[in-house]
Design a protein around this motif. Structure first.
Motif, PDB file in Angstrom:
ATOM      1  N   VAL A 185      44.901  31.459  42.842  1.00  0.00           N
ATOM      2  CA  VAL A 185      45.921  32.097  42.148  1.00  0.00           C
ATOM      3  C   VAL A 185      45.793  32.646  40.938  1.00  0.00           C
ATOM      4  O   VAL A 185      46.009  33.774  40.531  1.00  0.00           O
ATOM      5  CB  VAL A 185      47.133  31.151  41.767  1.00  0.00           C
ATOM      6  N   THR A 186      44.885  32.053  39.957  1.00  0.00           N
ATOM      7  CA  THR A 186      44.423  32.438  38.580  1.00  0.00           C
ATOM      8  C   THR A 186      43.600  33.452  38.866  1.00  0.00           C
ATOM      9  O   THR A 186      43.698  34.448  38.045  1.00  0.00           O
ATOM     10  CB  THR A 186      43.823  31.224  38.019  1.00  0.00           C
ATOM     11  N   MET A 187      42.714  33.571  39.742  1.00  0.00           N
ATOM     12  CA  MET A 187      41.946  34.803  39.973  1.00  0.00           C
ATOM     13  C   MET A 187      42.972  36.120  40.232  1.00  0.00           C
ATOM     14  O   MET A 187      42.514  37.086  39.581  1.00  0.00           O
ATOM     15  CB  MET A 187      40.653  34.419  40.881  1.00  0.00           C
ATOM     16  N   GLU A 188      43.693  35.929  41.169  1.00  0.00           N
ATOM     17  CA  GLU A 188      44.527  36.816  41.687  1.00  0.00           C
ATOM     18  C   GLU A 188      45.510  37.559  40.492  1.00  0.00           C
ATOM     19  O   GLU A 188      45.472  38.688  40.226  1.00  0.00           O
ATOM     20  CB  GLU A 188      45.449  36.559  42.795  1.00  0.00           C
ATOM     21  N   PHE A 189      45.825  36.702  39.659  1.00  0.00           N
ATOM     22  CA  PHE A 189      46.643  36.752  38.419  1.00  0.00           C
ATOM     23  C   PHE A 189      45.984  37.700  37.347  1.00  0.00           C
ATOM     24  O   PHE A 189      46.113  38.764  36.979  1.00  0.00           O
ATOM     25  CB  PHE A 189      47.225  35.618  37.673  1.00  0.00           C
ATOM     26  N   ARG A 190      44.592  37.170  37.180  1.00  0.00           N
ATOM     27  CA  ARG A 190      43.524  37.698  36.210  1.00  0.00           C
ATOM     28  C   ARG A 190      43.266  39.250  36.652  1.00  0.00           C
ATOM     29  O   ARG A 190      43.184  40.230  36.064  1.00  0.00           O
ATOM     30  CB  ARG A 190      42.379  36.968  35.970  1.00  0.00           C
ATOM     31  N   ALA A 191      43.117  39.407  37.955  1.00  0.00           N
ATOM     32  CA  ALA A 191      42.670  40.703  38.697  1.00  0.00           C
ATOM     33  C   ALA A 191      44.061  41.644  38.645  1.00  0.00           C
ATOM     34  O   ALA A 191      43.561  42.816  38.225  1.00  0.00           O
ATOM     35  CB  ALA A 191      42.389  40.459  39.959  1.00  0.00           C
ATOM     36  N   GLY A 192      45.097  41.270  38.539  1.00  0.00           N
ATOM     37  CA  GLY A 192      46.079  42.042  38.296  1.00  0.00           C
ATOM     38  C   GLY A 192      46.672  42.350  37.005  1.00  0.00           C
ATOM     39  O   GLY A 192      47.482  43.098  36.936  1.00  0.00           O
ATOM     40  N   THR A 193      46.186  41.537  35.955  1.00  0.00           N
ATOM     41  CA  THR A 193      46.484  42.096  34.491  1.00  0.00           C
ATOM     42  C   THR A 193      45.267  42.327  33.646  1.00  0.00           C
ATOM     43  O   THR A 193      45.405  43.453  33.221  1.00  0.00           O
ATOM     44  CB  THR A 193      47.062  40.453  34.034  1.00  0.00           C
ATOM     45  N   THR A 194      44.306  41.233  33.353  1.00  0.00           N
ATOM     46  CA  THR A 194      43.318  41.592  32.298  1.00  0.00           C
ATOM     47  C   THR A 194      42.071  41.961  32.892  1.00  0.00           C
ATOM     48  O   THR A 194      41.229  42.251  32.091  1.00  0.00           O
ATOM     49  CB  THR A 194      43.442  40.393  31.303  1.00  0.00           C
TER      50      THR A 194
END
Length: 239
Positions: A185-194
């Motif tokens: 989930v954290t990787m997906e979040f980082r990919a979609g944001t920063t």
């Protein structure tokens, strides 16, 4: 691993949302009764997956791939220390406040069985992380909250409903499936944001990924492949 609380929200008028009627259901509170959980329907039409829970802005929230939002109590405790204030269960607008479960470290496509062994349990599947928005910032009342939440990289997880049923506070949570990839989930979040360069790595999660994240990863991959082909003087493969 268990649910500390199941949290529901009612529509409330606030000055900090761009929802057309000026209402939000982000202010969620724990309930002490069983809650029915079902797939609510496609985004834009379906709302929350939990009976009695309000999702007011269906342009951006709710629907089958964001039917349930979970947050780890451990991450909220960390925020309590950083902010110097109490954060009750439901304070982040989460439907499920968990303990003993690494929610942001969960794999995309990971499946959780929640409920009493003697009752109609629910099967949920992790799809993505939660992107912070203006309404979330207004609800929290913290300056620069969107940037701070994004920087932390512990967004909690959205889940889709694979098997409907009932849940209640105190129910055990069991991880019954972990897919064979490393997309958290954290990787997906980082990919979609920063860190947009991470987007191609999300493709390993396949169709379990939230459709919007999957589309973004595919578009990035196609664009990057096309540019690389031009750089070396070749023609991109149309397939």
């Amino acid at each position: 691993m268990k649910l500390l609380s199941v949290n529901l929200g009612r529509p409330r008028a606030v000055p900090y949302t761009d929802q057309p009627e000026g209402v939000t259901g982000i202010d969620k509170r724990p309930v002490d009764h069983p809650v029915r959980v079902v797939a609510p329907g496609p985004k834009g039409a379906g709302a929350s997956g939990l009976a009695g829970d309000a999702v007011c802005d269906t342009r951006h929230h709710g629907g089958d791939d964001q039917a349930v939002y979970a947050m780890a109590r451990e991450d909220m405790d960390d925020w309590e220390r950083e902010l110097g204030r109490t954060l009750p269960n439901g304070a982040f607008g989460e439907n499920l406040t968990t303990v003993g479960l690494d929610v942001s470290g969960a794999l995309i496509g990971e499946r959780w069985r929640i409920g009493s062994p003697a009752g109609p349990s629910v099967l949920l599947e992790v799809t993505s992380g939660r992107i912070p928005c203006r309404t979330f910032q207004g609800h929290m009342g913290e300056r620069g909250w969107v940037k701070r939440f994004t920087r932390k990289g512990a967004p909690g997880a959205y889940l889709r409903v694979i098997e409907p049923g009932e849940i209640r506070s105190g129910d055990p949570v069991e991880i019954v499936h972990r897919p064979d990839h490393d997309v958290t989930v954290t990787m997906e979040f980082r990919a979609g944001t920063t860190e947009r360069s991470l987007l191609p790595r999300l493709l390993a999660a396949g169709e379990a990924l939230h459709p919007e994240a999957l589309a973004a990863a595919r578009k990035y991959q196609e664009t990057y492949s096309g540019r690389r082909a031009v750089d070396v003087g070749t023609t991109p493969d149309p397939h």
